[in-house]
Design a protein around this motif. Structure first.
Motif, short mmCIF file in Angstrom:
data_model
loop_
_atom_site.label_atom_id
_atom_site.label_comp_id
_atom_site.label_asym_id
_atom_site.label_seq_id
_atom_site.Cartn_x
_atom_site.Cartn_y
_atom_site.Cartn_z
N GLU A 125 72.63 31.85 -54.03
CA GLU A 125 71.98 33.04 -54.57
C GLU A 125 70.86 33.51 -53.65
N GLU A 126 70.11 32.56 -53.11
CA GLU A 126 69.03 32.94 -52.19
C GLU A 126 69.59 33.57 -50.92
N ARG A 128 72.45 35.25 -50.70
CA ARG A 128 72.90 36.60 -51.07
C ARG A 128 71.71 37.55 -51.15
N HIS A 129 70.63 37.07 -51.72
CA HIS A 129 69.45 37.92 -51.83
C HIS A 129 68.88 38.25 -50.45
N GLU A 132 70.82 41.06 -48.58
CA GLU A 132 71.16 42.33 -49.25
C GLU A 132 70.84 43.55 -48.39
N ARG B 710 76.68 45.28 -52.06
CA ARG B 710 75.81 44.44 -51.25
C ARG B 710 75.93 42.99 -51.72
N ASP B 712 74.07 40.74 -52.88
CA ASP B 712 73.45 40.21 -54.09
C ASP B 712 74.04 40.78 -55.37
#
Lengths: 158, 784
Positions: A125-126, A128-129, A132, B710, B712
């Motif tokens: 998740e980190e 992906r963040h 972005e 994107r 996220d």
């Protein structure tokens, strides 16, 4: 149009020249330094294909003027390895099929390198963040996330 | 010992140059003396050009030349439309590379400036004075086809570029006899392909030899050469097109564009190399877009849950002009697929291709099949709901049963092979469908809007055969060719006409040679993307490259194997019939200690010291492969979403894909294609879509306004596959490039509609932005 002198250290080499004040850093890197690994993908700092490291921090080089970067140190994809001995991130993008057309890849790798410097063991998740701001149209991101995860492990994170 | 790599997910040979930033794309090309072109584009969606004054621009610093449409008169032919669908009243109004009297969309080319630098060229654009007289504008494709709408082309009544019909069985009778009918209107928004690399062209003309070289971001360099010849008049054999590294295309780099012709024109006029590279803003105006359908559709069924009929009326926006392959997309690639994965005996469809004041539309990933699959899969869900049946059970009841060698569908095509229930069952099992429905029931009891959606899809791809291409009006062939050349050291070059742009076929093609001839995969080099050193090919699109070029490579390799057997027999002093082959070795049956390797054979064939009488030296073969039928991959996708009732925000939580693309050469690459395809299909369901205002101004003019997926915003995708080989392909391949995109749009749309079902909402136009969803929820709550 007036010209102003700039001197930028790119991948350890000093590049100097007279440029228009409006010249973008990405064009200095591509045209003046001849390093075409850094790509132009959009006009609005959205896509991240032009991502480089400016004094150690990622920057979208299409929104930085060359004059602003004068006196600074810039790292591009060509500086990450000598092209033979790959950086662990490059190796991991290769292993995990983290690219298809390859156009976003230099920016994606430069952004990932900064992430791992600041957070050696990021969660998916980190990752992906953190990515972005870099658009990829081919991979659906999943294998990019896996590549960054693998590189983190190879570089001593977990 | 084995050198076989077929079926193995080996790393891509393309990657080292790409991950180090050392691969050249078109905009990286620099030629001595090169100058730069910038194109002035219309700010109006529809206007007459009253006058153009270029004198101030011509005197700007660095400017070499300024050209308008008048300068191209008698030099450049109009832009060709190359898919002239038969059985319709197709109109192909003139499309000049540079507009002369009238502009018809924001982005239409009006003039070109050539200057020493790109900055200078763009500066000078602002000094061109154009006087416009604005005209009425129409954007919505259905509105554009109505009497009284603004007319784009004087001789095209009601803007209808063509009317095309598909029919099988008796749909009207089916509807008259049906127990249940459902109807819907589905909009497929206009989409921008958004390859990360903008388009670019570099042209160099050697007047003394009459030779034109064009570097281009093309998915099909041989077609680009063909059409460059048609438009510029330079003979085809004097043109060399090079597509170096290409940074994605997704269909938008198939067409032949005015910009390439203009760049070539400037180079020919000036005698120096000229580069043009679009900005992203230009890409949003002047690169072809996709979809843009308004679909009025209905389905008929009997009370036992059997689908009996399908009827459609589709308005397909074509934009201002017919792009290269545009008419084939909503017709051949769309209408013929109306049966989907189901037995639908009675089908009737009418498709109107309609001019509107938007950027021209052409193929975009999936091209026609996402538009077909979405309408079928939506109607299937609506019909199941009307019958109060579970949507999975309703699908299972109507799927075409397993078949291995051909199945006729009502639209007149023949699917090659399929086991649709297998992918459905596998997907339901992987997702624990019953468990998901239980979780959903619990969530609904709490008032949460959780939805489960699915699509059971089949597509037409592996485009060929050429005879069919001719029958459906495509102005080219759909075969591919390959040359497999062994060097004395046993290393191999393979020259192919199709030119991948990110799909990894340098690797999968090498795996085919390795499979066929036992050569280590690293000893095979694939050469593509340059018309001067590759044989003719028709290009990379429609999931055809691995299938059609792969077939050519396999057949060329098999010719080499036959010759090698003859040479081995000669060297081993045996009869050819007694020579056996296994994994790169040729030996006399029963005594394999005396084998000749393929490398031994390659050396002997090249030095030619000891050949059978009459045998030609060398170990090289070429093959032309024209597939006997299309291929029809299929699968089932399933998604879970939760909608926030307060904000309309949609959270895509889980996604399962089970696809069957026949035999897989490199499962890692197949899985990567599915990942990317799914995300491109999720995009239009949730976020993507071009928005024009009433004057035809695109409000989605940059990546700041056009919402792309994107990292996220997406979950990991659970990918699995089944293997049903194509019965007519030498390697059993079917193709996978568009699978995810075709399946994901209806899957996610159905999931959101399932989430909203308790509120009585069953229709919201895509993309399902939070605002639209919130309004639908609010309207429903307020009894609307």
């Amino acid at each position: 149009m007036v010209s102003v002198p700039v001197e930028i250290t790119i991948n350890g080499r000093v590049f100097s020249g007279e440029v228009e004040p409006r010249q973008l850093l990405v064009h200095f890197i591509r045209e003046n330094a001849g390093l075409t690994g850094t790509k132009v993908g959009c006009d609005t700092s959205q896509c991240g294909t032009c991502t480089v490291q400016l004094d150690g921090q990622i920057a979208k080089s299409c929104t930085v003027l060359a004059v602003q970067a004068s006196g600074s140190t810039v790292n591009t994809i060509e500086g990450l390895s000598n092209g033979v001995d790959l950086h662990p991130l490059q190796e991991a993008f290769w292993n995990k099929h983290g690219l298809q057309c390859g156009f976003c890849t230099p920016g994606m790798i430069m952004a990932s390198e900064e992430l791992l410097r600041n957070n050696p063991s990021p969660s998916r998740e980190e990752i992906r963040h953190a990515l972005e701001g870099n658009i990829c149209r081919c991979t659906g991101y999943q294998n990019i996330v896996s590549a960054v995860e693998e590189a983190a492990g190879a570089m001593g994170g977990s | 010992m084995t050198t076989r790599s077929f079926g193995s997910g080996i790393r891509r040979r393309e990657d080292p140059r790409l991950i180090t930033g050392r691969a050249p794309y078109t905009d990286d090309i620099k030629l001595p003396g090169m100058v730069h072109a910038a194109i002035l584009r219309s700010p109006h969606a529809h206007a007459n050009i009253k006058s153009i004054d270029t004198s101030a621009a011509a005197s700007q610093p660095g400017v070499v030349a300024v050209y308008t449409g008048a300068d191209t008169d008698g030099v450049l032919a109009g832009m060709p439309c190359a898919w002239l669908i038969p059985g319709s009243d197709l109109k192909t109004p003139e499309h000049p590379a540079i507009a002369k009297d009238r502009v018809r969309y924001v982005g239409d080319a009006v003039a070109v400036v050539v200057a020493g630098t790109r900055y200078e060229a763009e500066d000078a654009l602002e000094h061109i004075e154009v006087e416009y007289e604005t005209l009425g504008v129409v954007i919505n494709p259905k509105a554009a086809a109505q009497p009284g709408a603004a007319q784009l082309h004087d001789d095209v009544e009601n803007n209808i570029a063509f009317t095309w019909a598909v029919a099988g069985g008796d749909a009207d009778a089916a509807f008259a006899a049906a127990d249940v009918t459902v109807s819907d209107t589905i909009t497929l928004p206009r989409l921008i392909a958004n390859p990360m690399e903008p388009r670019s062209a570099v042209a160099s003309y050697m007047a003394a030899m009459g030779e034109l070289t064009l570097w281009s971001t093309s998915q099909n360099p041989h077609i680009a050469r063909f059409l460059t010849s048609v438009v510029t008049g330079v003979p085809e054999h004097k043109i060399r097109v090079i597509a170096p590294e290409v940074g994605g295309g997704f269909g938008s780099k198939i067409p032949y564009y005015p910009d390439e012709a203009i760049t070539a024109f400037c180079a020919m006029k000036l005698g120096v190399p000229v580069k043009w590279t679009e900005t992203r803003s230009e890409n949003y105006l002047a690169t072809t877009q996709g979809r843009d359908h308004v679909e009025e559709v209905e389905m008929a069924a009997t009370s036992d849950g059997t689908i009996t009929g399908l009827r459609t009326t589709v308005y397909a926006g074509m934009g201002a002009y017919l792009s290269t392959a545009a008419p084939g997309v909503p017709t051949i690639l769309h209408g013929l697929m109306y049966s989907g994965a189901y037995n639908i005996p009675n089908i009737s469809g009418t498709i109107y291709g309609v001019f509107n004041n938007g950027t021209p539309v052409d193929a975009y990933r999936g091209a026609g099949r996402p538009e077909a699959t979405t309408l079928i899969e939506r109607l299937v869900d609506l019909t199941a709901a009307a019958l109060d049946m579970d949507p999975a059970e309703f699908r299972r009841k109507n799927l075409i049963p397993k078949f291995e060698n051909g199945h006729d569908v009502a639209t007149g095509i023949i699917y090659d092979s399929g086991d649709y229930e297998l992918t459905l069952n596998t997907c339901l099992a992987n997702a624990d469908y019953d468990g998901l429905r239980a979780v959903q029931a619990a969530a609904r009891a709490e008032g949460r809007l959780v939805g489960i959606g699915m699509a059971t899809w089949v597509e037409i791809c592996g485009l060929g055969p050429s005879q069919v291409a001719g029958a459906v009006g495509f102005q080219g062939g759909l075969w591919e060719s390959a040359i497999v050349r062994f060097h004395p050291t046993g290393k191999v070059n393979v020259m192919v006409g199709s030119s991948p742009h990110g799909q990894g076929e340098e690797t999968t093609f090498a795996q085919i040679v390795s499979e066929e001839l036992g050569v280590p995969v690293e000893d095979v080099e694939i050469i593509h993307g340059d018309t001067d050193n590759t044989p003719m090919g028709w290009g990379t699109y429609g999931s055809r490259t691995t299938v059609v070029s792969g077939g050519a490579i396999a057949f060329a390799s098999r010719k080499i194997k036959e010759k090698s057997k003859e040479l081995a027999a000669h060297l081993l002093e045996a009869a050819v019939e007694d020579i056996e082959y296994d994994d790169g070795r040729f030996f006399v049956r029963g005594s394999d200690d005396q084998a000749k390797t393929i490398q031994d054979i390659a050396l002997m064939a090249n030095v030619a010291w000891n050949m059978p009488e009459g045998m030609e030296p060398g170990l090289e073969a070429s093959a032309f492969y024209d597939p006997p039928n299309f291929t029809y991959p299929f699968g089932t996708h399933l998604a879970v979403v939760e909608v926030n009732a307060e904000t309309g925000h949609i959270d895509l939580q889980n996604y399962w894909a089970v696809d069957d693309c026949g035999v897989q050469i490199n499962p890692m690459i197949v899985e990567g294609q599915v990942h990317g395809g799914v995300v491109q299909g999720v995009g239009p369901a949730l976020w993507e879509g071009v928005v024009y205002d009433d004057n035809g101004q695109p409000l989605t003019g940059t990546m700041q306004d056009y919402a792309l997926p994107r990292a996220d915003l997406l979950p990991d995708i659970n990918v699995a596959s089944t293997t049903t080989p194509s019965p007519h392909h030498p390697l059993g391949l079917k193709g996978v490039g568009e699978a995810g995109t075709i399946a994901a749009t209806p899957t996610v749309y159905n999931a959101v509609m399932d989430a909203l079902r308790p509120l009585g909402v069953n229709r919201v136009d895509m993309p399902l932005t939070p605002e639209k969803v919130w309004r639908a929820i609010n309207d429903a709550k307020n009894g609307g």
